[in-house]
Enzyme design. Structure first.
Site, PDB file in Angstrom:
ATOM      1  N   LYS A 177       0.852  -1.186   0.000  1.00 10.66           N
ATOM      2  CA  LYS A 177       0.000   0.000   0.000  1.00 10.66           C
ATOM      3  C   LYS A 177       0.888   1.237   0.000  1.00 10.66           C
ATOM      4  O   LYS A 177       1.753   1.370   0.869  1.00 10.66           O
ATOM      5  CB  LYS A 177      -0.841  -0.046   1.277  1.00 10.66           C
ATOM      6  CG  LYS A 177      -1.683   1.156   1.533  1.00 10.66           C
ATOM      7  CD  LYS A 177      -2.429   0.982   2.846  1.00 10.66           C
ATOM      8  CE  LYS A 177      -3.258   2.210   3.112  1.00 10.66           C
ATOM      9  NZ  LYS A 177      -3.836   2.242   4.426  1.00 10.66           N
TER      10      LYS A 177
HETATM   11  P1  FBP Z   1      -6.484   7.164   4.707  1.00 11.63           P
HETATM   12  O1  FBP Z   1      -7.184   6.573   3.522  1.00 11.63           O
HETATM   13  O2  FBP Z   1      -7.461   7.795   5.653  1.00 11.63           O
HETATM   14  O3  FBP Z   1      -5.377   8.081   4.301  1.00 11.63           O
HETATM   15  O4  FBP Z   1      -5.866   5.934   5.509  1.00 11.63           O
HETATM   16  C1  FBP Z   1      -4.790   5.215   4.995  1.00 11.63           C
HETATM   17  C2  FBP Z   1      -3.741   5.062   6.061  1.00 11.63           C
HETATM   18  O5  FBP Z   1      -2.655   4.275   5.647  1.00 11.63           O
HETATM   19  C3  FBP Z   1      -4.292   4.494   7.355  1.00 11.63           C
HETATM   20  O6  FBP Z   1      -4.320   3.098   7.359  1.00 11.63           O
HETATM   21  C4  FBP Z   1      -3.387   5.093   8.364  1.00 11.63           C
HETATM   22  O7  FBP Z   1      -3.982   5.314   9.592  1.00 11.63           O
HETATM   23  C5  FBP Z   1      -3.030   6.415   7.773  1.00 11.63           C
HETATM   24  O8  FBP Z   1      -3.218   6.316   6.372  1.00 11.63           O
HETATM   25  C6  FBP Z   1      -1.629   6.778   8.081  1.00 11.63           C
HETATM   26  O9  FBP Z   1      -1.280   7.871   7.288  1.00 11.63           O
HETATM   27  P2  FBP Z   1      -0.265   8.934   7.800  1.00 11.63           P
HETATM   28  O10 FBP Z   1       0.827   8.175   8.519  1.00 11.63           O
HETATM   29  O11 FBP Z   1       0.208   9.610   6.558  1.00 11.63           O
HETATM   30  O12 FBP Z   1      -1.018   9.825   8.709  1.00 11.63           O
END
Ligand code: FBP
Length: 262
Positions: A177
């Site tokens: 991802k």
């Molecule tokens: P979103 O779709 O809300 O961006 O979530 C994806 C994700 O990978 C979550 O699983 C995780 O909590 C978050 O983004 C972490 O993103 P960051 O470290 O950039 O705040």
């Protein structure tokens, strides 16, 4: 490794993973505009939508709420995490073992790796144990591959994101991802760098329906197998509507405009 056809995280090779680890990663502030969704049941209900191929949560939510959803939701147990209160070099300690995830009914496990951080060696070692233990149990492994840290000047450059997907392949993730590398060409390069591993787009902060769906369309057109999304679904007024639209774009090859005109 390529995700097998009978894997619950994919349908016809595509994935729509609903991520709900934000209570830990971002804290209650993430729910400010949708306070009722502080109740995890609200988001577990969204994960029962037909389009959702996996629901990513931490151990605590899985222990408390998953027993009521075992028959309708595929659990992707998130095995490490960091709170938004942490201000050191990016590091995400392991919070749940693969054994425990299996006891909780997990169909797959997820792990964040911050390559480029000063703490990369620890994370690689911890990921090694998780990946091998998951392999022994035939559980697919999803890597949240986010290059970060003092030395990383641009976390989303084409080079950084292609490196991120490659790290997923090299370390044995089935599904990697990554954040949007800002262009379809860069996404396509990242997909190539991942070899047989599936690449999914990380959703990002909430945007308009058209912006978000166009981004997903561009990622899928560039070879991504779908997305893992949180805020762009559960922060919306009408999550069902966006999940219906995502189903069209991710699984049916429809365009953002097509699904929005319906
Ligand atoms: P979103 O779709 O809300 O961006 O979530 C994806 C994700 O990978 C979550 O699983 C995780 O909590 C978050 O983004 C972490 O993103 P960051 O470290 O950039 O705040």
């Amino acid at each position: 490794m390529k995700v097998s056809e009978d894997n619950p995280l994919t349908r016809n090779g595509r994935s729509l993973i609903l991520a709900h680890d934000h209570g830990l990663e971002h804290g209650p502030a993430a729910f400010e505009d949708v306070p009722e969704r502080l109740d995890p049941r609200e988001v577990f209900e969204m994960a029962t939508h037909d389009a959702v191929t996996g629901f990513a949560v931490h151990k605590g939510l899985a222990e408390t709420y998953y027993p009521s959803y075992e028959d309708s939701v595929s659990l992707l147990a998130k095995l490490n995490g960091t709170s938004g209160l942490w201000s050191g070099e990016p590091y995400s300690p392991q919070t749940c073992s693969v054994e425990r995830a299996v006891e909780l009914g997990a169909d797959a496990v997820g792990y964040t790796v911050y390559a480029g951080s000063n703490r990369e060696p620890e994370m690689f070692e911890e990921f090694r144990d998780v990946q091998e233990s998951a392999r022994d149990r035939d559980l697919p492994v999803a890597m949240w591959s986010y290059p970060r840290g003092q030395a990383m000047k641009n976390h989303r450059s084409p080079e950084a994101i292609a490196y991120a997907t490659r790290i997923g392949l090299e370390l044995g993730a089935d599904l990697v991802k990554v954040k949007w590398p800002r262009s379809p060409e860069a996404m396509s390069r990242a997909v190539d760098a991942a070899g047989e591993a599936n690449v999914v787009l990380s959703g990002g902060s909430k945007t308009t329906d058209y912006e978000f769906l166009s981004l997903v369309e561009a990622a899928v057109d560039a070879g991504a197998s779908g997305l893992a999304v949180g805020r762009n679904v559960w922060q919306r007024e009408d999550p069902e509507r966006i999940l219906d639209a995502l189903e069209g774009v991710v699984f049916e090859g429809e365009s953002a405009s097509d699904v929005l005109e319906r």
